[in-house]
Design an enzyme around this catalytic site. Structure first.
Site, PDB file in Angstrom:
ATOM      1  N   LYS A 266      10.903 -17.887   5.403  1.00 16.38           N
ATOM      2  CA  LYS A 266       9.451 -17.666   5.471  1.00 16.38           C
ATOM      3  C   LYS A 266       8.968 -17.305   4.078  1.00 16.38           C
ATOM      4  CE  LYS A 266       5.948 -14.397   7.247  1.00 16.38           C
ATOM      5  NZ  LYS A 266       5.626 -13.318   8.199  1.00 16.38           N
ATOM      6  N   ASP A 271       0.293 -11.959   2.678  1.00 17.68           N
ATOM      7  CA  ASP A 271      -0.182 -11.985   4.058  1.00 17.68           C
ATOM      8  C   ASP A 271      -1.298 -10.963   4.249  1.00 17.68           C
ATOM      9  OD1 ASP A 271      -0.547 -12.220   6.764  1.00 17.68           O
ATOM     10  OD2 ASP A 271       1.369 -11.276   7.325  1.00 17.68           O
ATOM     11  N   LYS A 278      -5.600  -7.580   8.188  1.00 14.33           N
ATOM     12  CA  LYS A 278      -4.807  -6.356   8.291  1.00 14.33           C
ATOM     13  C   LYS A 278      -5.606  -5.169   7.775  1.00 14.33           C
ATOM     14  CE  LYS A 278      -0.173  -8.299   7.619  1.00 14.33           C
ATOM     15  NZ  LYS A 278       0.402  -7.864   8.903  1.00 14.33           N
ATOM     16  N   ASP A 289       6.056 -10.604   1.811  1.00 12.57           N
ATOM     17  CA  ASP A 289       6.179 -11.445   2.998  1.00 12.57           C
ATOM     18  C   ASP A 289       6.859 -12.791   2.706  1.00 12.57           C
ATOM     19  OD1 ASP A 289       5.901 -11.394   5.724  1.00 12.57           O
ATOM     20  OD2 ASP A 289       3.874 -12.239   5.739  1.00 12.57           O
ATOM     21  N   ASP A 348      -2.763 -13.353  12.161  1.00 12.46           N
ATOM     22  CA  ASP A 348      -1.764 -12.529  11.477  1.00 12.46           C
ATOM     23  C   ASP A 348      -0.340 -12.846  11.967  1.00 12.46           C
ATOM     24  OD1 ASP A 348      -0.797 -10.695   9.708  1.00 12.46           O
ATOM     25  OD2 ASP A 348      -1.396  -8.922  10.879  1.00 12.46           O
ATOM     26  N   GLU A 350       1.358 -15.422  11.495  1.00 13.37           N
ATOM     27  CA  GLU A 350       1.367 -16.686  10.754  1.00 13.37           C
ATOM     28  C   GLU A 350       2.771 -17.157  10.386  1.00 13.37           C
ATOM     29  OE1 GLU A 350       1.141 -13.813   9.360  1.00 13.37           O
ATOM     30  OE2 GLU A 350       2.662 -14.074   7.811  1.00 13.37           O
ATOM     31  N   ARG A 352       5.513 -17.437  12.127  1.00 17.82           N
ATOM     32  CA  ARG A 352       6.041 -18.398  13.108  1.00 17.82           C
ATOM     33  C   ARG A 352       5.334 -19.747  12.989  1.00 17.82           C
ATOM     34  NH1 ARG A 352       4.434 -14.258  17.801  1.00 17.82           N
ATOM     35  NH2 ARG A 352       4.768 -12.854  16.049  1.00 17.82           N
TER      36      ARG A 352
HETATM   37  N1  BES Z   1       4.442 -10.208   7.852  1.00 17.30           N
HETATM   38  C1  BES Z   1       4.048  -9.603   9.064  1.00 17.30           C
HETATM   39  C2  BES Z   1       5.141  -8.724   9.668  1.00 17.30           C
HETATM   40  C3  BES Z   1       5.410  -7.448   8.938  1.00 17.30           C
HETATM   41  C4  BES Z   1       4.522  -6.396   8.996  1.00 17.30           C
HETATM   42  C5  BES Z   1       6.584  -7.276   8.250  1.00 17.30           C
HETATM   43  C6  BES Z   1       4.796  -5.210   8.352  1.00 17.30           C
HETATM   44  C7  BES Z   1       6.873  -6.096   7.618  1.00 17.30           C
HETATM   45  C8  BES Z   1       5.973  -5.056   7.651  1.00 17.30           C
HETATM   46  C9  BES Z   1       3.684 -10.676  10.099  1.00 17.30           C
HETATM   47  O1  BES Z   1       3.096 -11.804   9.590  1.00 17.30           O
HETATM   48  C10 BES Z   1       2.721 -10.055  11.035  1.00 17.30           C
HETATM   49  O2  BES Z   1       1.646  -9.740  10.622  1.00 17.30           O
HETATM   50  N2  BES Z   1       3.129  -9.883  12.284  1.00 17.30           N
HETATM   51  C11 BES Z   1       2.320  -9.282  13.265  1.00 17.30           C
HETATM   52  C12 BES Z   1       2.468 -10.083  14.534  1.00 17.30           C
HETATM   53  C13 BES Z   1       1.475  -9.723  15.592  1.00 17.30           C
HETATM   54  C14 BES Z   1       0.077 -10.108  15.153  1.00 17.30           C
HETATM   55  C15 BES Z   1       1.856 -10.422  16.853  1.00 17.30           C
HETATM   56  C16 BES Z   1       2.811  -7.846  13.456  1.00 17.30           C
HETATM   57  O3  BES Z   1       4.019  -7.609  13.372  1.00 17.30           O
HETATM   58  O4  BES Z   1       1.978  -6.973  13.647  1.00 17.30           O
HETATM   59 ZN    ZN Z   2       3.542 -12.272   7.688  1.00 17.62          ZN
HETATM   60 MN    MN Z   3       1.003 -11.615   9.432  1.00 16.63          MN
END
Ligand code: BES
Ligand code: ZN
Ligand code: MN
Length: 498
Positions: A266, A271, A278, A289, A348, A350, A352
């Site tokens: 990834k 992000d 966020k 990210d 968010d 994204e 996947r």
């Molecule tokens: N890159 C983030 C995941 C992340 C967040 C990794 C904080 C490390 C620290 C990912 O893209 C994301 O935002 N995931 C969301 C998914 C949700 C919207 C289903 C998350 O984990 O909140």
């Molecule tokens: Zn992300």
């Molecule tokens: Mn995200």
């Protein structure tokens, strides 16, 4: 750093700093005994005085020890034999390197001949010393106007018995390759989003192509991705001025017909969350990210340096996730390269979205295995904290292989279930699949999403959200995980081939 294997009489080694081990209760390791007798009991006198007891990672720097060639002897504690493990070995090596860096010596020699860890493999014990000593020398100064002072330390030597020289040379070579891979991953991770863009990552791949005969890089640009039908990957970069890139690195070390192992990273270079923006606090850390992509670059570099006799493909799905008038909106529906449609309920989620098209693309290579690596879910931090990478797989043997590689490389991973029960959380009224499954089991539903695109091959997903970097404060920085795990996995594959 120049690592070397040496042997000879401990007391007459040419080095600016000789490192010897003191075990629990002040017991001397064989090398420490040799120094003790050469100095007519100087070491045991200091121990009897109570200056060092031999607890794990305790250190004591001695100058002008009589009867030995070296100017400095560094005692380091290794604790009780039953407490020797990789974690404590790393603590001891880190403590030694802290002192060594402080003194400004140009060479150091490790004469650690007691039991070092519970890893039965001597090659790996030595390799770990190399990896961990090397990792302590990492400095990030790319974006500082005043560069770090050049390192005074030029050489790290390991004392090894004559009979073990061959194993030690391999350990040294592989250990160096892993440290270099980790440094590359850490540098890419630490670089800010305005420098480390998808285009920058693509350039790194082209540089690797230039550097190594065995590696060929191909960059798939947005037009080509559209032709391939990668509308899901492309939807993530819609809001960004930075063009998305699919980066493909093919390493050919095996036979022509050998099915490749594929690593997919990834590479979200920043992000923001997109329209599902966020919160502001700590958002800068979303420059990390792309650490999955960084670990692919690190492992590919290590692989090239080790010249393993296997075929490996590294794929990076690189995009920047930004809000704008062009950005993807919650509720938008896109068609993936596989033909399945996705309702993007949260922009968010994204990672996947870029990975699913890259995983479909990976199928082209008729892979022996596919492993994707991603900072995919905050939920993984809740599940496994900052110590273990999450493993989810459609093949339990592959999950086991990865966890074993993690144990061997002291870069641990732990499996979470990928049961069908969770799949229903991704049902959508308007598309084949939704991109979020609600809060319960967030790491698992993210992997469930990916599993819809990996049915044709052995696949595992590594969620490195909790381990890829240290947050906040003085300690903030990329860790280089999971370059050791991935490299060990590839080493194990090439051992199976032979
Ligand atoms: N890159 C983030 C995941 C992340 C967040 C990794 C904080 C490390 C620290 C990912 O893209 C994301 O935002 N995931 C969301 C998914 C949700 C919207 C289903 C998350 O984990 O909140
Ligand atoms: Zn992300
Ligand atoms: Mn995200």
């Amino acid at each position: 750093m120049d690592f070397e294997i040496v042997n000879g009489e401990i007391q007459s080694l040419e080095t600016e700093c000789l490192v010897i081990a003191v075990e629990a209760d002040g017991n001397l390791s064989p090398a420490a005994k040799a120094v003790d007798s050469a100095s007519s009991g100087y070491i045991s006198e200091i121990i009897n005085q109570g200056d060092i007891s031999g607890k794990t990672a305790q250190t004591l720097l001695l100058h002008k020890v009589p009867g030995v060639t070296t100017k400095r002897v560094l005692l380091v504690g290794f604790g009780k034999e039953e407490d020797r493990n990789n974690r404590n070995l790393r603590k001891a090596v880190t403590a030694v390197m802290g002192i060594v860096k402080g003194t400004g010596v140009s060479s150091v020699t490790f004469a650690l001949d007691c039991k070092l860890s519970d890893d039965a493999d001597q090659y790996r014990q030595l390799r770990h010393v190399v990896e961990w000593a090397g990792a302590e020398l990492y400095v990030y100064d790319e974006t500082k106007s005043k560069k770090a002072d050049p390192l005074k330390l030029e050489q790290i030597a390991l004392v090894v018995n004559d009979g073990d020289a061959e194993i030690a040379e391999t350990a040294l070579l592989d250990g160096t390759a892993i440290v270099n891979g980790m440094s590359i991953a850490r540098d890419l991770g630490n670089l800010p989003g305005n420098i480390c863009t998808p285009t920058y990552l693509a350039e790194q791949a082209l540089e690797l192509d230039d550097e190594f005969e065995s590696l060929t890089a191909t960059i798939v640009d947005e037009d080509e991705m559209a032709e391939l039908g990668m509308h899901c990957l492309l939807s993530v970069g819609n809001g960004s001025e930075q063009p998305s890139k699919l980066i493909v690195m093919e390493y050919k070390g095996g036979e022509e017909g050998d099915k490749p192992h594929v690593l997919v990273g990834k590479g979200i270079t920043f992000d923001t969350g997109g329209i599902s923006l966020k919160p502001g606090a700590g958002m800068d850390e979303m420059k990390y990210d792309m650490c999955g992509a960084a670990s692919v670059f690190g492992a590919m570099t290590a692989l090239c340096e080790m010249e393993l006799p296997i075929n490996v493909v590294g794929i990076v799905a690189a995009a920047e996730n930004m809000p704008s008038g062009h950005a993807t909106k919650p509720g938008d529906i896109v068609t993936t390269m596989s033909g399945q449609t996705v309702e993007i309920l949260n922009t968010d989620a994204e990672g996947r979205l870029v990975l699913c098209d890259a995983l479909t693309y990976a199928g082209k290579f008729e892979p022996a295995s596919v492993v994707d690596i991603a900072t995919l879910t905050g939920a993984c931090i809740i599940a496994l904290g900052h110590h273990a990478t999450g493993v989810l797989s459609n093949n339990d043997d592959l999950a086991q292989e990865l966890m074993q590689a993690g144990n061997q490389a002291a870069d641990k991973a732990w499996q979470l279930p990928l049961w069908d029960e969770f799949q229903e959380q991704l049902d959508s009224n308007f598309a084949d699949i939704a991109n979020i499954g609600g809060r319960p089991g967030g790491t698992i539903t993210a992997a469930c999403f990916l599993s819809r695109f990996t049915k044709e091959y052995r696949w595992a997903h590594l969620d490195i959200a909790g381990v890829a970097w240290h947050s906040g404060g003085k300690n903030k920085g990329a860790t280089g995980r999971c370059v050791p795990l991935l490299t060990q996995y590839l080493l194990n594959q090439s051992a199976d081939e032979e």
